[in-house]
Write a protein that holds these residues in place. Structure first.
Motif, short mmCIF file in Angstrom:
data_model
loop_
_atom_site.label_atom_id
_atom_site.label_comp_id
_atom_site.label_asym_id
_atom_site.label_seq_id
_atom_site.Cartn_x
_atom_site.Cartn_y
_atom_site.Cartn_z
N MET A 145 0.84 -1.15 0.00
CA MET A 145 0.00 0.00 0.00
C MET A 145 0.89 1.22 0.00
O MET A 145 1.90 1.26 0.70
N LEU A 146 0.54 2.21 -0.79
CA LEU A 146 1.28 3.46 -0.83
C LEU A 146 0.39 4.58 -0.29
O LEU A 146 -0.73 4.79 -0.78
N LEU A 147 0.87 5.27 0.72
CA LEU A 147 0.20 6.46 1.23
C LEU A 147 1.09 7.65 0.89
O LEU A 147 2.22 7.73 1.35
N GLY A 148 0.59 8.54 0.08
CA GLY A 148 1.34 9.73 -0.28
C GLY A 148 0.55 10.97 0.10
O GLY A 148 -0.67 11.02 -0.09
N CYS A 149 1.25 11.95 0.67
CA CYS A 149 0.57 13.15 1.12
C CYS A 149 1.59 14.28 1.26
O CYS A 149 2.74 14.03 1.58
N HIS A 150 1.15 15.49 1.03
CA HIS A 150 1.99 16.64 1.32
C HIS A 150 1.93 16.94 2.82
O HIS A 150 0.92 16.67 3.47
N GLU A 151 3.01 17.49 3.35
CA GLU A 151 3.06 17.74 4.79
C GLU A 151 2.01 18.77 5.24
O GLU A 151 1.59 18.76 6.40
N ARG A 152 1.59 19.63 4.33
CA ARG A 152 0.54 20.60 4.68
C ARG A 152 -0.62 20.50 3.68
O ARG A 152 -1.05 21.48 3.08
N LEU B 235 -1.76 15.44 8.32
CA LEU B 235 -0.62 14.54 8.41
C LEU B 235 -0.84 13.49 9.51
O LEU B 235 -0.47 12.32 9.34
N ALA B 236 -1.45 13.88 10.60
CA ALA B 236 -1.73 12.91 11.68
C ALA B 236 -2.63 11.78 11.18
O ALA B 236 -2.47 10.63 11.60
N ARG B 237 -3.55 12.07 10.27
CA ARG B 237 -4.44 11.03 9.72
C ARG B 237 -3.64 10.05 8.88
O ARG B 237 -3.88 8.84 8.92
N VAL B 238 -2.67 10.55 8.14
CA VAL B 238 -1.82 9.67 7.33
C VAL B 238 -1.03 8.73 8.25
O VAL B 238 -0.96 7.52 8.00
N LYS B 239 -0.46 9.28 9.31
CA LYS B 239 0.33 8.48 10.25
C LYS B 239 -0.56 7.43 10.94
O LYS B 239 -0.14 6.29 11.13
N THR B 240 -1.78 7.81 11.30
CA THR B 240 -2.71 6.86 11.91
C THR B 240 -3.07 5.76 10.92
O THR B 240 -3.08 4.57 11.28
N SER B 241 -3.34 6.13 9.70
CA SER B 241 -3.69 5.14 8.66
C SER B 241 -2.52 4.18 8.43
O SER B 241 -2.72 2.96 8.29
N GLU B 242 -1.31 4.73 8.40
CA GLU B 242 -0.12 3.90 8.22
C GLU B 242 -0.04 2.83 9.32
O GLU B 242 0.21 1.66 9.05
N LYS B 243 -0.28 3.23 10.54
CA LYS B 243 -0.21 2.29 11.67
C LYS B 243 -1.33 1.26 11.60
O LYS B 243 -1.10 0.06 11.78
#
Length: 57
Positions: free
Chosen positions: A1-8, A14-22
């Motif tokens: 799975m690839l999660l790509g996102c800009h920091e802003r 960004l917290a949602r991306v980190k949560t999804s990653e976990k």
């Protein structure tokens, strides 16, 4: 799975991306996360190359 996102990213915190990653990692997914500098919301060329690499392996 690839999660790509800009920091802003104005739409995806960004917290949602980190949560999804976990969460996906905990479920057994092989997760690659790429955070791009600055603001933005869209697909960048680096993500396209990463997806091509994932699909070819």
């Amino acid at each position: 799975m690839l999660l790509g996102c800009h920091e802003r990213d104005p739409h995806i915190p960004l917290a949602r991306v980190k949560t999804s990653e976990k969460v996906f990692g905990d479920l057994g997914a092989a997760v690659t996360t790429q955070i791009y500098p600055g603001p933005g919301h869209g697909i960048v060329e680096e993500e396209i190359r990463a997806v091509r690499t994932i699909l070819s392996t």
